[in-house]
Design a protein around this motif. Structure first.
Motif, PDB file in Angstrom:
ATOM      1  N   SER A  32       0.726  -1.155  -0.048  1.00 42.56           N
ATOM      2  CA  SER A  32       0.030  -0.061  -0.170  1.00 42.56           C
ATOM      3  C   SER A  32       0.794   1.268  -0.107  1.00 42.56           C
ATOM      4  O   SER A  32       0.295   2.215  -0.581  1.00 42.56           O
ATOM      5  CB  SER A  32      -1.087  -0.029   1.022  1.00 42.56           C
ATOM      6  OG  SER A  32      -1.828  -0.878   1.320  1.00 42.56           O
ATOM      7  N   ASP A  72      -6.140  -1.960  -4.630  1.00 36.68           N
ATOM      8  CA  ASP A  72      -5.433  -2.264  -3.480  1.00 36.68           C
ATOM      9  C   ASP A  72      -6.206  -3.194  -2.508  1.00 36.68           C
ATOM     10  O   ASP A  72      -6.932  -2.965  -1.866  1.00 36.68           O
ATOM     11  CB  ASP A  72      -5.107  -1.069  -2.582  1.00 36.68           C
ATOM     12  CG  ASP A  72      -3.753  -1.352  -1.386  1.00 36.68           C
ATOM     13  OD1 ASP A  72      -3.555  -2.822  -1.229  1.00 36.68           O
ATOM     14  OD2 ASP A  72      -3.387  -0.275  -0.969  1.00 36.68           O
ATOM     15  N   GLU A  73      -5.885  -4.318  -2.670  1.00 39.97           N
ATOM     16  CA  GLU A  73      -6.358  -5.556  -1.918  1.00 39.97           C
ATOM     17  C   GLU A  73      -8.029  -5.288  -1.854  1.00 39.97           C
ATOM     18  O   GLU A  73      -8.599  -5.501  -1.180  1.00 39.97           O
ATOM     19  CB  GLU A  73      -6.212  -5.632  -0.513  1.00 39.97           C
ATOM     20  CG  GLU A  73      -4.598  -5.952  -0.492  1.00 39.97           C
ATOM     21  CD  GLU A  73      -4.314  -6.724   0.905  1.00 39.97           C
ATOM     22  OE1 GLU A  73      -5.055  -7.189   1.483  1.00 39.97           O
ATOM     23  OE2 GLU A  73      -2.954  -6.327   1.110  1.00 39.97           O
TER      24      GLU A  73
END
Ligand SMILES: Nc1ncnc2c1ncn2[C@@H]1O[C@H](COP(=O)(O)OP(=O)(O)O)[C@@H](O)[C@H]1O
Ligand SMILES: Nc1ncnc2c1ncn2[C@@H]1O[C@H](COP(=O)(O)OP(=O)(O)O)[C@@H](O)[C@H]1O
Ligand SMILES: [Mg+2]
Ligand SMILES: [Mg+2]
Lengths: 270, 285
Positions: A44, A162-163
């Motif tokens: 991240s 992001d995830e």
């Protein structure tokens, strides 16, 4: 959108150690790149550096050969979209329509065009029937699709996931994974998908594995996902099928080569 | 009997036409069981487990917990029930609030009337059981990794020393290593303490590897109560309940369709798949 990290060092103020030092890599325009790493490996942080939410302590980040600086960030950021992990954090509007419109308003798109854009991309992510509903009432997968529509509507050149599936149920995860694949196939966008699920790296053009502030593997999924030892040492876990493939390689059995080939094919289609 | 449901009905809104629990009946032993609850989102899993410790009360039918009838009444005492049955919510780390790990884990036993010393001992035991190293005890829980925070939250429920521990989707959001570690710890706790463990999950690979008994919810109804193997062998049921196959089973089926593998029992785990392939499908027991 081409992204270049040149000798980037980054450290959070409160921490004793940098997340990474002298990190360098280049992501070519129009490609899909998966960044893999365990929780806390710095994925991240990389995403936030790319979109300018964080600033390197040393080194440079270049977007299409233009360095990210205070002067250039505003223009460059408009060309990027990011879909976060928690679907509940993406929303500001009263209706789904407001939410997709939010980014467009910021880009000062004329009203007529805005209405068209919203319809077009809501249809694309299969959320047209929900435009006047409240985002709160949607499932996690639907929320993420609305966020994707928002990024698409702004016609950003880069979308970072992001995830984006890690808090979704299997149905939502499938929806978003299919969405990513279709974005890759049908749009000339650069996609970065950040994940610790090897399953979600398999459709990428390129996979980079991050561990202890370094890129420890970098290549096509076919090559990277076979590196059992390095992946495991990086806190990742092989997909069950790949693990079986690895074990089978050392064995001798009937129809070995056709079975191995068929397994690869099945894994890549999963 | 630990938990016993007979024809349990439940509706969140009195006037609603659909029930969130619809004639649910089953029972779970007070010790030595490991039960997984499956079903698509919205099928009623969380609603069901909240009936198991009196957080929600049935609108019809009968819920008995350790032989006590759980009905709406002034006499109903929930504390003894929650001593028997501990429930760990989804994303339990959001409910951490104390300044150190130890204090947070001690909160439960103190709340149940333990002295500070007793609570501290129970908390330390619980932390050890769930694999929290002792050098973390005095740290702030908020600086821990996601997986560690999750364990602290679970330790909080373990410290009350319930007979039955229920966990609502305990592996969601953890990385693959964190998932495996947590599952291994739960199995270990179950074997060491003989507590009955009940968990909700969507992860079919976890189900294939760890479940003994499976309950499946679909639209508020309990539609399956049985073994893992039987569940995954029945494809029309899986479709109907919107459940996926484990990865290894999917691959085995794919190979079978291509005429490259044959088996009597569908392989569910990676070692079963491996064995089926090297033995050419013969003699896989
Ligand atoms: N806001 C922050 N302040 C201090 N440390 C942080 C912050 N955000 C992340 N970190 C730390 O930086 C490291 C990398 O974090 P992150 O980039 O979020 O990893 P990932 O996304 O791979 O899980 C971790 O050790 C994490 O604890
Ligand atoms: N607090 C609540 N109020 C009203 N309806 C609810 C509430 N919680 C859940 N529901 C509804 O009850 C049904 C079952 O939900 P839940 O038990 O949370 O399912 P699961 O845990 O299987 O995803 C769903 O339709 C959900 O929308
Ligand atoms: Mg992250
Ligand atoms: Mg639930």
């Amino acid at each position: 959108m081409k992204i270049e990290f040149k000798d980037v060092t980054f450290q959070y103020y409160s921490e004793e150690k940098p997340v990474f030092e002298h990190l360098s890599f280049t992501i070519e325009q129009g490609t899909t790149t998966a960044i893999l790493g365990h929780n806390g490996s710095g994925k991240s942080t990389i995403a936030k550096l790319i979109v300018g939410l964080l600033v390197p302590n040393a080194g440079q980040i270049l977007i299409d050969d233009v360095e990210l600086t205070e002067q250039t960030i505003d223009e460059i950021r408009k060309r990027m979209g990011i879909i976060f992990q928690n679907p509940d954090n993406q929303f500001v509007g009263v209706t789904v329509r407001d939410d997709i419109a939010f980014g467009l308003e910021n880009h000062q798109v004329p009203r007529e065009e805005m209405i068209q854009q919203i319809e077009k991309y809501a249809t694309l992510v299969d959320m047209k029937d929900y435009l006047d509903k409240s985002p709160e009432k949607l499932s996690g997968g639907q929320k993420q699709r609305v966020a994707i529509a928002g990024a698409l509507a702004m016609e950003t050149e880069l979308i970072i996931f992001d995830e984006s599936t890690s808090m979704l149920d299997p149905k939502g995860t499938k929806e978003i994974n299919q969405m990513m694949r279709s974005l890759k196939e049908n749009f000339q966008k650069s996609i970065i998908t950040i994940t610790h699920q090897l399953e979600e790296a398999i459709f990428a053009d390129r996979v980079m594995v991050l561990n202890e502030g370094k890129i420890v593997l970098d290549g096509t999924p076919q090559v990277v996902l076979k590196e059992k030892d390095i992946l495991e040492a990086s806190g990742l876990k092989l997909i069950d099928g790949l693990d079986v493939l690895n074990r089978l390689e050392k064995d001798d059995f009937d129809h070995k080569s056709s079975i191995m080939e068929a397994l690869w094919e099945l894994i890549f289609k999963m | 009997m630990g938990i016993d449901f007979q024809n349990v009905d439940f509706k969140y809104a009195k006037k609603a036409t659909t029930k969130q629990l619809d004639q649910v009946s089953f029972s779970i032993q007070e010790k030595d069981e490991f039960v997984m609850i499956l079903g698509q989102t919205g099928s009623g899993k969380s609603t069901m487990v909240q009936h198991m410790n009196g957080l929600l009360l049935a609108s019809g039918g009968q819920v008995r917990i350790f032989d006590q009838n759980i009905i709406r009444s002034k006499k109903l005492k929930l504390k003894p029930i929650r001593r028997h049955v501990g429930l760990v919510f989804q994303f339990p780390e959001y409910q951490i609030f104390e300044s150190t790990v130890l204090k947070d884990v001690m909160f439960g036993p103190k709340n149940f009337g333990k002295t500070k010393e007793e609570a501290e001992q129970l908390a330390k035991d619980a932390c050890q059981l769930i694999g929290i190293p002792s050098d973390l005890l005095e740290r702030s829980p908020f600086n821990l990794s996601g997986g560690q925070m999750r364990r602290v939250a679970i330790a909080g429920s373990l410290a009350i020393d319930p007979d039955i521990l229920i966990l609502d989707e305990p592996t969601v959001g953890l990385d693959p290593k964190g998932k495996d570690e947590l599952m291994d710890l739960l199995v270990d706790i179950q074997q060491k303490t003989h507590k009955t463990i009940i968990m909700i999950t969507h992860d079919m690979d976890i189900v294939a590897n760890y479940a003994k008994r499976v309950l499946v919810m679909n639209h508020g109804k309990l539609v399956y109560d049985g073994t893992v193997q039987e569940l995954f062998e029945n494809e029309s049921h899986l479709k109907q309940y919107n459940l996926d196959l484990p990865t290894s089973a999917l691959l085995a089926k794919g190979l079978k369709e291509k005429g490259l593998l044959d088996y009597q029992r569908l392989p569910l785990t990676k070692s079963q798949l491996y064995t089926a392939i090297v033995r050419g499908g013969e003699d896989n027991e």
